[in-house]
Design a protein around this motif. Structure first.
Motif, PDB file in Angstrom:
ATOM      1  N   GLU A  23     107.943  88.169  37.307  1.00 16.08           N
ATOM      2  CA  GLU A  23     108.972  87.485  36.525  1.00 16.08           C
ATOM      3  C   GLU A  23     109.024  88.015  35.095  1.00 16.08           C
ATOM      4  O   GLU A  23     110.102  88.215  34.539  1.00 16.08           O
ATOM      5  N   HIS A  24     107.861  88.240  34.513  1.00 15.75           N
ATOM      6  CA  HIS A  24     107.812  88.781  33.159  1.00 15.75           C
ATOM      7  C   HIS A  24     108.500  90.145  33.104  1.00 15.75           C
ATOM      8  O   HIS A  24     109.307  90.410  32.206  1.00 15.75           O
ATOM      9  N   HIS A  25     108.196  90.997  34.066  1.00 13.04           N
ATOM     10  CA  HIS A  25     108.782  92.338  34.063  1.00 13.04           C
ATOM     11  C   HIS A  25     110.290  92.303  34.337  1.00 13.04           C
ATOM     12  O   HIS A  25     111.039  93.106  33.770  1.00 13.04           O
ATOM     13  N   LYS A  26     110.734  91.374  35.174  1.00 11.11           N
ATOM     14  CA  LYS A  26     112.175  91.232  35.402  1.00 11.11           C
ATOM     15  C   LYS A  26     112.893  90.842  34.111  1.00 11.11           C
ATOM     16  O   LYS A  26     113.948  91.390  33.784  1.00 11.11           O
ATOM     17  N   LYS A  27     112.291  89.900  33.373  1.00  9.00           N
ATOM     18  CA  LYS A  27     112.891  89.488  32.093  1.00  9.00           C
ATOM     19  C   LYS A  27     112.898  90.650  31.106  1.00  9.00           C
ATOM     20  O   LYS A  27     113.861  90.831  30.358  1.00  9.00           O
ATOM     21  N   GLU A  28     111.828  91.425  31.110  1.00  9.42           N
ATOM     22  CA  GLU A  28     111.745  92.574  30.213  1.00  9.42           C
ATOM     23  C   GLU A  28     112.810  93.617  30.581  1.00  9.42           C
ATOM     24  O   GLU A  28     113.442  94.204  29.697  1.00  9.42           O
ATOM     25  N   ILE A  29     113.016  93.821  31.869  1.00 11.02           N
ATOM     26  CA  ILE A  29     114.063  94.751  32.323  1.00 11.02           C
ATOM     27  C   ILE A  29     115.429  94.273  31.845  1.00 11.02           C
ATOM     28  O   ILE A  29     116.240  95.072  31.351  1.00 11.02           O
ATOM     29  N   GLU A  30     115.698  92.974  31.990  1.00 18.99           N
ATOM     30  CA  GLU A  30     116.980  92.423  31.545  1.00 18.99           C
ATOM     31  C   GLU A  30     117.151  92.611  30.036  1.00 18.99           C
ATOM     32  O   GLU A  30     118.227  92.991  29.572  1.00 18.99           O
ATOM     33  N   ARG A  31     116.090  92.361  29.271  1.00 16.82           N
ATOM     34  CA  ARG A  31     116.157  92.524  27.821  1.00 16.82           C
ATOM     35  C   ARG A  31     116.443  93.983  27.455  1.00 16.82           C
ATOM     36  O   ARG A  31     117.317  94.267  26.627  1.00 16.82           O
ATOM     37  N   LEU A  32     115.744  94.883  28.105  1.00 11.83           N
ATOM     38  CA  LEU A  32     115.950  96.299  27.818  1.00 11.83           C
ATOM     39  C   LEU A  32     117.337  96.770  28.249  1.00 11.83           C
ATOM     40  O   LEU A  32     117.955  97.613  27.586  1.00 11.83           O
ATOM     41  N   GLN A  33     117.853  96.216  29.345  1.00  2.62           N
ATOM     42  CA  GLN A  33     119.204  96.577  29.788  1.00  2.62           C
ATOM     43  C   GLN A  33     120.241  96.121  28.752  1.00  2.62           C
ATOM     44  O   GLN A  33     121.203  96.847  28.476  1.00  2.62           O
ATOM     45  N   ARG A  34     120.025  94.936  28.174  1.00  2.67           N
ATOM     46  CA  ARG A  34     120.931  94.475  27.111  1.00  2.67           C
ATOM     47  C   ARG A  34     120.872  95.413  25.908  1.00  2.67           C
ATOM     48  O   ARG A  34     121.899  95.717  25.296  1.00  2.67           O
ATOM     49  N   GLU A  35     119.672  95.876  25.566  1.00  7.13           N
ATOM     50  CA  GLU A  35     119.518  96.823  24.465  1.00  7.13           C
ATOM     51  C   GLU A  35     120.254  98.134  24.768  1.00  7.13           C
ATOM     52  O   GLU A  35     120.927  98.690  23.897  1.00  7.13           O
TER      53      GLU A  35
END
Length: 108
Positions: A81-93
Motif C-alpha cells: 500500500e505504501h508503494h502504491k501511494k508512492e507510485i501515485e504521488r510520483l505519477q502526479r509529479e
C-alpha cells in the motif's frame, strides 16, 4: 505470479525446517529428544504428562508461527500500500512536470 512463487518458496522452506526440527524431537512425550537436552523434568519422565506437555508445546509453537506469518503478511500488505501511494504521488509529479514542459513549448 511472483507472489505465487514467493508463497511456494516460503512453504517449501518452512516444511524443510519443520522436518529438520522434528528429527531432533524424538518421539513426543517419550522423554528427552535427540538433541541431548533434557526438555524438563515432566517431559523427561515421559508418560501421559510428558505427552500432554509435548502436545501443548507443539500447539504453542504452531500458534506462534501462525502469528508470525500473519504479522509478516500484514507487514507486506502495508508495504504494498505504501508503494502504491508512492507510485501515485510520483505519477502526479511526472504529470505536473509534463504540464510545465507543454507550457514552455506553447510559450515558444
Amino acid at each position: 505470479m511472483a507472489s505465487f512463487l514467493l508463497r511456494t518458496t516460503i512453504r517449501r522452506s518452512l516444511a524443510a525446517q519443520i522436518r529438520m526440527a522434528s528429527d531432533q524431537l524424538g518421539e513426543l512425550g517419550k522423554g528427552a529428544g535427540k538433541g541431548g537436552g533434557g526438555g524438563g523434568s515432566v517431559r523427561e519422565a515421559g508418560g501421559a504428562f510428558g505427552k500432554r506437555q509435548a502436545a501443548e508445546e507443539e500447539r504453542y509453537f504452531r500458534q506462534k508461527e501462525k502469528e508470525q506469518m500473519e504479522a509478516l503478511r500484514k507487514h507486506h500488505t502495508e508495504e504494498i500500500e505504501h508503494h502504491k501511494k508512492e507510485i501515485e504521488r510520483l505519477q502526479r509529479e511526472i504529470d505536473r512536470h509534463k504540464g510545465k514542459i507543454r507550457k514552455l513549448k506553447h510559450d515558444d
